[in-house]
Design a protein around this motif. Structure first.
Motif, short mmCIF file in Angstrom:
data_model
loop_
_atom_site.label_atom_id
_atom_site.label_comp_id
_atom_site.label_asym_id
_atom_site.label_seq_id
_atom_site.Cartn_x
_atom_site.Cartn_y
_atom_site.Cartn_z
N CYS A 1 3.02 -2.71 -1.31
CA CYS A 1 2.80 -3.66 -0.20
C CYS A 1 1.32 -3.73 0.00
O CYS A 1 0.47 -3.30 -0.71
N PHE A 2 0.66 -4.57 1.19
CA PHE A 2 -0.52 -4.79 1.23
C PHE A 2 -0.90 -4.41 2.67
O PHE A 2 -0.32 -4.79 3.49
N THR A 61 3.45 -9.86 -0.49
CA THR A 61 4.49 -9.12 -1.33
C THR A 61 4.93 -7.66 -0.57
O THR A 61 4.00 -7.07 -0.68
N LEU A 62 5.95 -7.56 -0.53
CA LEU A 62 6.46 -6.08 0.04
C LEU A 62 7.69 -5.82 -0.86
O LEU A 62 8.69 -6.51 -0.76
N MET A 63 7.82 -4.77 -1.76
CA MET A 63 8.65 -4.33 -2.39
C MET A 63 8.81 -2.73 -2.26
O MET A 63 8.06 -2.15 -2.32
N VAL A 64 10.44 -2.39 -2.19
CA VAL A 64 10.73 -0.96 -2.50
C VAL A 64 11.97 -1.04 -3.26
O VAL A 64 13.13 -1.45 -2.82
N MET A 98 10.86 0.40 7.44
CA MET A 98 9.62 1.11 8.15
C MET A 98 8.29 0.11 7.55
O MET A 98 7.56 0.05 8.69
N LEU A 99 8.23 -0.19 6.42
CA LEU A 99 6.83 -1.17 5.94
C LEU A 99 6.91 -2.40 6.72
O LEU A 99 5.66 -3.03 7.13
N ARG A 127 -5.76 -4.91 0.91
CA ARG A 127 -5.86 -3.93 0.16
C ARG A 127 -4.32 -3.59 -0.36
O ARG A 127 -3.35 -3.63 0.56
N ARG A 128 -3.97 -3.14 -1.61
CA ARG A 128 -2.84 -2.76 -2.23
C ARG A 128 -2.28 -1.38 -1.93
O ARG A 128 -3.18 -0.58 -2.53
N ILE A 129 -0.96 -1.02 -1.48
CA ILE A 129 -0.52 0.22 -1.89
C ILE A 129 0.45 0.24 -2.78
O ILE A 129 1.52 -0.69 -2.79
#
Length: 254
Positions: free
Chosen positions: A195-196, A176-179, A164-165, A138-140
């Motif tokens: 992120c997921f 995929t993780l992006m900030v 932190m993520l 699931r996506r945040i």
């Protein structure tokens, strides 16, 4: 041995598809027997076939919707876009809920407010169907804004939120993780997180999302920054009245 849910999803012969194959075999055997006896007794089947064709066309027009629903149910059984117990929804129609029963004419769906929804099977051949039950993650996706006064700390905030993520036990770092800093908004400097989660359970997902957002707040506060809210700055200028203007002119002439 009991078949797993994923194994049954891709198996052709299932308890719910067995009646289809039994009916098909019976029809083939019946047709073969009729042909055999007609050939044995030297009966010309041309007239019979012509009559059967006319009757078939008439029945087809009369039962058009029934046949459409039957073949729609057949496609559901063969393609398996969803199974009993799956949560499905359609972006084309107001159809969303948990599948309770798949029949040859209609499918019964239990909506989230516990109402039974009966959908003709032919409908599923004309609409797109999403099956969230088969999601892998699931996506945040959230946008957070900090004050313009905290611009100097923004780079450190986004860096620490990303750390932190990546360290969060419920976030899938293989996805995929992006900030990143996103835009200059009217009252804030906006950055987004993308992120997921590892879980696909709806309730657990919201618990993980809540924990992530709380930790984002902690990172922002650790840098002596604050989350922005809509603000408006008004500049006041003092204007001189008529009496003050005459006094100023007299002072200037003297």
């Amino acid at each position: 041995a009991v078949m797993s849910r994923d194994t049954m999803r891709f198996a052709i012969f299932q308890p719910r598809t067995r009646p289809l194959f039994e009916m098909g075999i019976k029809m083939v055997l019946l047709g073969f027997l009729i042909w055999f006896f007609m050939a044995l007794w030297n009966i010309d089947g041309t007239a019979w076939l012509a009559s059967a064709g006319v009757i078939g066309i008439a029945v087809g027009f009369a039962a058009k919707d029934l046949l459409a629903n039957f073949f729609g149910g057949l496609m559901i059984y063969l393609d398996k876009p969803f199974m009993i117990g799956d949560w499905i929804r359609s972006p084309d129609q107001d159809v969303e809920g948990t599948v309770e029963h798949i029949g040859w004419r209609q499918t019964r769906i239990r909506t989230f407010d516990k109402r039974p929804l009966y959908v003709p099977n032919a409908t599923f051949t004309q609409i797109s169907v999403e099956n969230p039950s088969r999601m892998q993650n699931r996506r945040i996706k959230e946008t957070i804004g900090v004050r313009y006064a905290d611009a100097a700390a923004l780079a450190d905030i986004t860096r620490d939120v990303e750390k932190m993520l990546k360290a969060h036990e419920d976030i899938d770092s293989s996805q995929t993780l992006m900030v990143y800093f996103d835009k200059f908004a009217a009252s804030s400097l906006d950055f987004f997180i993308y992120c997921f989660t590892k879980t696909t359970d709806w309730q657990t997902f919201h618990a993980v999302k809540q924990d992530v957002l709380f930790k984002v707040l902690e990172v922002i506060e650790a840098h002596d920054a604050e989350v922005a809210f809509p603000t408006r700055t008004i500049e006041m200028q003092q204007l001189s009245g008529p009496g003050e203007e005459n006094t100023n002119n007299a002072a200037a002439s003297s």
